[in-house]
Scaffold this motif. Sequence first.
Motif, PDB file in Angstrom:
ATOM      1  N   GLN A 269       0.819  -1.215   0.000  1.00  0.00           N
ATOM      2  CA  GLN A 269       0.000   0.000   0.000  1.00  0.00           C
ATOM      3  C   GLN A 269       0.850   1.261   0.000  1.00  0.00           C
ATOM      4  OE1 GLN A 269      -2.724   0.420   3.356  1.00  0.00           O
ATOM      5  NE2 GLN A 269      -4.271   1.246   1.983  1.00  0.00           N
ATOM      6  N   ASN A 270       1.927   1.258   0.774  1.00  0.00           N
ATOM      7  CA  ASN A 270       2.800   2.430   0.862  1.00  0.00           C
ATOM      8  C   ASN A 270       4.258   2.030   0.624  1.00  0.00           C
ATOM      9  OD1 ASN A 270       0.814   4.556   1.721  1.00  0.00           O
ATOM     10  ND2 ASN A 270       0.558   3.150   3.456  1.00  0.00           N
ATOM     11  N   ASP A 271       4.476   1.357  -0.476  1.00  0.00           N
ATOM     12  CA  ASP A 271       5.796   0.865  -0.840  1.00  0.00           C
ATOM     13  C   ASP A 271       6.688   2.050  -1.236  1.00  0.00           C
ATOM     14  OD1 ASP A 271       8.039  -0.366  -1.979  1.00  0.00           O
ATOM     15  OD2 ASP A 271       6.855  -1.985  -2.850  1.00  0.00           O
ATOM     16  N   LYS A 272       7.798   2.230  -0.519  1.00  0.00           N
ATOM     17  CA  LYS A 272       8.681   3.372  -0.775  1.00  0.00           C
ATOM     18  C   LYS A 272       9.480   3.230  -2.068  1.00  0.00           C
ATOM     19  CE  LYS A 272       7.369   5.322   3.005  1.00  0.00           C
ATOM     20  NZ  LYS A 272       6.375   6.442   2.909  1.00  0.00           N
ATOM     21  N   TRP A 273       9.446   2.030  -2.679  1.00  0.00           N
ATOM     22  CA  TRP A 273      10.140   1.839  -3.948  1.00  0.00           C
ATOM     23  C   TRP A 273       9.186   1.890  -5.146  1.00  0.00           C
ATOM     24  CZ3 TRP A 273      15.141   2.364  -4.605  1.00  0.00           C
ATOM     25  CH2 TRP A 273      15.996   2.149  -3.527  1.00  0.00           C
ATOM     26  N   VAL A 274       7.943   2.245  -4.900  1.00  0.00           N
ATOM     27  CA  VAL A 274       6.943   2.341  -5.964  1.00  0.00           C
ATOM     28  C   VAL A 274       6.208   3.667  -5.823  1.00  0.00           C
ATOM     29  CG1 VAL A 274       4.838   1.342  -6.948  1.00  0.00           C
ATOM     30  CG2 VAL A 274       6.639  -0.163  -6.073  1.00  0.00           C
ATOM     31  N   ALA A 275       6.182   4.459  -6.882  1.00  0.00           N
ATOM     32  CA  ALA A 275       5.431   5.704  -6.878  1.00  0.00           C
ATOM     33  C   ALA A 275       3.941   5.383  -7.015  1.00  0.00           C
ATOM     34  CB  ALA A 275       5.885   6.617  -8.020  1.00  0.00           C
ATOM     35  N   GLN A 276       3.141   5.843  -6.077  1.00  0.00           N
ATOM     36  CA  GLN A 276       1.723   5.501  -6.098  1.00  0.00           C
ATOM     37  C   GLN A 276       1.041   5.973  -7.374  1.00  0.00           C
ATOM     38  OE1 GLN A 276      -0.641   6.154  -2.609  1.00  0.00           O
ATOM     39  NE2 GLN A 276       1.011   5.614  -1.201  1.00  0.00           N
ATOM     40  N   LYS A 277       1.431   7.124  -7.875  1.00  0.00           N
ATOM     41  CA  LYS A 277       0.798   7.656  -9.085  1.00  0.00           C
ATOM     42  C   LYS A 277       1.043   6.731 -10.276  1.00  0.00           C
ATOM     43  CE  LYS A 277       0.534  11.844 -11.956  1.00  0.00           C
ATOM     44  NZ  LYS A 277       0.916  11.259 -13.246  1.00  0.00           N
TER      45      LYS A 277
END
Length: 353
Positions: A269-277
């Motif tokens: 849900q809040n993966d720092k290695w994946v941009a949510q956008k």
Amino acid sequence: METRSKLYFGPSAGRSSKNIDDYLIFHIPGNPGLIPYYDPFLSTLHAALSSSSTVPSAHYHVCGYSLAGFETTEQHHELAGLERQINYVDQLLYDQVDEMRHRTGRTPKVILMGHSVGAYILLEIIRGHRKRIEGGAKDFDLIGGILLFPTITHIARSPSGIVASALLAIPRSAHIASAILKALMFLVPASVLYYLIRAFTWFPEHAARTTTAFIKSPIGIKESLFLGKDEMDMITGDKWGEEVWGAATEPGTNSRDTIHSNLVFFWGQNDKWVAQKTRNELIAARGFRKSKISSSAASSTSDVSSSPADGWKPSMFIDDRKIPHGFCIKHSEVVAEQVRVWVEEIICNHNEN
């Protein structure tokens, strides 16, 4: 301190070999690419499949290798960028299929599984596999893929990627950083380093031992940074066509491959290695089912309605249990149980078609 570069969990020797289908679940690690980080995850997955599978005719083989350059013995390799890692893993996969074919007399059906950059490598292997089959080559049956916390588009736009790309843009940063760390760690015995890692990170034993081996390895740190720089530069826009996104294959795409070869994506849900956008844009453009996995590993709640016409598209899920990107450190069991469900669904879909 050394670690294994291959993990393999196979069926018990006493099981009957009559009317059996062999399934190879082939795991591709993230960066740093040491397969022992995934020992509890892969062993738990194999045990779960073997003890509670809904497919009684299945022999499960769960296997994974370390990426090139992450060997913890005195094997010296050139640094391997992302393209070389793809070719390296692809060759390991074919070698594993050949070894199983010679040992059992049967060609296994393959389900690929990739974590983080391993998911990017997975998609590239699917692309190469389909290209070979469409060219008329005889190949094994690739029936699905499971992508865990995938970093497959615009990794440099993620919170951690922004920092990493800035640091790795410094000329020779991989060589400088690895040299400094190796110099600092030179006088620290591996046994002491292990206990320091456990004390400061609270890592479980397998992760602390693997991290110790990684730090003490010949070129592991340099390889991790070198590969990371390539990830920042190469993992940008969605680069795949229907030869990959149709891997939940639209009927008629490839008469010599599985018609329904499912892809399943599982994001944090809040993966720092994946941009949510960029993640949400990819789900909107490519996904069939935009869902969240609840606290029950096998259940999901749909965010949007799905059209039956899109049923050939990949299934995409977002976790809401705060499982971190590096799930293999402390969350192996819960992810393994979820993956078990997806493996069985992929096999059932394959057998029905």
